[in-house]
Write an enzyme that holds these catalytic residues in place. Structure first.
Site, PDB file in Angstrom:
ATOM      1  CG  ASP A   9      -1.989   0.995   1.236  1.00  0.00           C
ATOM      2  OD1 ASP A   9      -2.228   1.608   0.174  1.00  0.00           O
ATOM      3  OD2 ASP A   9      -2.608   1.208   2.296  1.00  0.00           O
ATOM      4  CG  ASP A  11      -1.913   7.470   0.566  1.00  0.00           C
ATOM      5  OD1 ASP A  11      -0.757   7.625   0.115  1.00  0.00           O
ATOM      6  OD2 ASP A  11      -2.919   7.982   0.056  1.00  0.00           O
TER       7      ASP A  11
END
Length: 375
Positions: A9, A11
């Protein structure tokens, strides 16, 4: 040979969780550069970024507002030797029900073929949807969250989630099966009829933490230890202050000593010795420490005042004696005559900096700093 994939991922694990629509909003997660550099350099993983970026291309989040920060993030990571083999970014909104939006796997069809080893691939993300994504893909997940949140995992995701941690050094060491550089952490609780203390310690932190003992001057001194030792430490103490401060100060010293002893483990690779000469205005403090496995305190301090504020100066020696006994270390402290506040603060700062040197770990050595074979 099938490739293992690290699905990352963006953020929440690389940069702080927010809508990063300008360069000013880029804030990197502590430890991410070192950890991802180690993982990339290992050559064990195919790096794929998988991220939901809600509504990119809409008036509230123009494409350019995403592209410019994204490019800066990738360039900064590349400067640390961190390159992505693939980028999978979904720009849909939750209401669109797009199959490519996590935890859907619509963007990731290419990984279903024989080229990739999904069984031994891992998704790293800060949300439960990332763990669900891993389950949907048929791989494993690391939930980038405080370990205390493990209880929040739904039963159907517990087999998929192989680790819960929000410490990048810990995550990298877990994936590389490398205990030599795993962060040295400990958490303890000390409860007696006189005090209740909780303490969390990370020897490989950044000098962050919190101190609450309900003794303001003592808090101020322990905050010096946190800041100048480079360790992360959280101390919360409730004592029988209606009697006096003796039990609180003593038990905090015992708890801190125990925490350092536990976090150091078998002490392989550490410097063992730490020493500091530190001036503070009119006084000069000297502190030396040896994590020898033997407690011994030498105290050469003469306070001319009985109290600093409301804190008894006799308790300063007792704190260090309690720490030495519990940490099983030699501890030598001396300070010249002068302002009592300066004397005390200089001692705590010098103590902190001596600790920093003593617990320092050589990442290229697992030698025990002793000819006896144990400490």
């Amino acid at each position: 040979m099938h490739e293992r994939v690290l699905f990352l991922d963006r953020d929440g694990i690389i940069v702080e969780e927010t809508q990063v629509d300008s360069l000013e909003k880029i804030r990197y997660i502590p430890g991410v550069f070192c950890a991802l550099s180690r993982l990339r350099a290992s050559g064990l993983w195919y790096f794929a970024m998988v991220s939901n970026q809600d509504g990119v291309g809409t008036p509230s989040f123009p494409q350019e507002a995403f592209d410019i920060p994204q490019q800066r993030i990738l360039e900064t990571l590349a400067g640390e030797g961190i390159f992505f083999d693939a980028l999978h970014i979904d720009f849909s909104l939750p209401s669109d029900n797009c199959p490519g939006r996590k935890p859907g796997i619509g963007m990731l069809g290419e990984y279903q073929g024989e080229k990739y080893d999904l069984e031994h691939s891992v998704v790293i993300g800060d949300r439960l949807t990332d763990v669900q994504l891993a389950k949907n893909l048929g791989c494993k997940a690391i939930w980038f969250a405080p370990p205390s949140r493990f209880a929040e995992l739904p039963e159907d995701l517990k087999e998929t989630c192989i680790h819960v941690s929000d410490n990048w050094a810990d995550v990298a060491s877990f994936l590389l099966d490398d205990s030599t550089l795993a962060p040295r952490l400990t958490r303890l609780e000390r409860k007696t009829k006189e005090t209740e203390i909780t303490l969390e310690l990370n020897l490989d932190g950044g000098g962050l933490g919190s101190v609450h003992t309900h003794l303001p001057f003592f808090d101020h001194m322990l905050e010096q230890v946190v800041r100048h030792s480079g360790c992360d430490m959280h101390v919360h103490a409730h004592g029988d202050l209606i009697v006096d401060e003796h039990h609180t100060v003593e038990d905090v010293g015992l708890a801190m000593g125990q925490a350092f002893r536990q976090a150091l483990g078998d002490k392989r690779g550490i410097s063992r010795y730490g020493f500091e000469l530190l001036p503070m205005d009119d006084v000069l403090a000297q502190v030396a420490i040896d994590f020898s496995g033997r407690p011994y305190l030498q105290w050469k301090v003469d306070f001319k005042r009985e109290y600093i504020g409301t804190f008894p100066t006799e308790m300063v020696e007792h704190f260090f004696k309690s720490f030495s006994d519990s940490a099983q270390c030699n501890l030598f402290l001396s300070v010249g005559e002068g302002n009592a506040h300066h004397q005390c603060e200089a001692l705590f700062k010098a103590f902190a900096r001596a600790l920093k040197k003593a617990v320092h770990r050589n990442p290229y050595s697992m030698e025990l700093p002793s000819t006896k074979g144990m400490l």
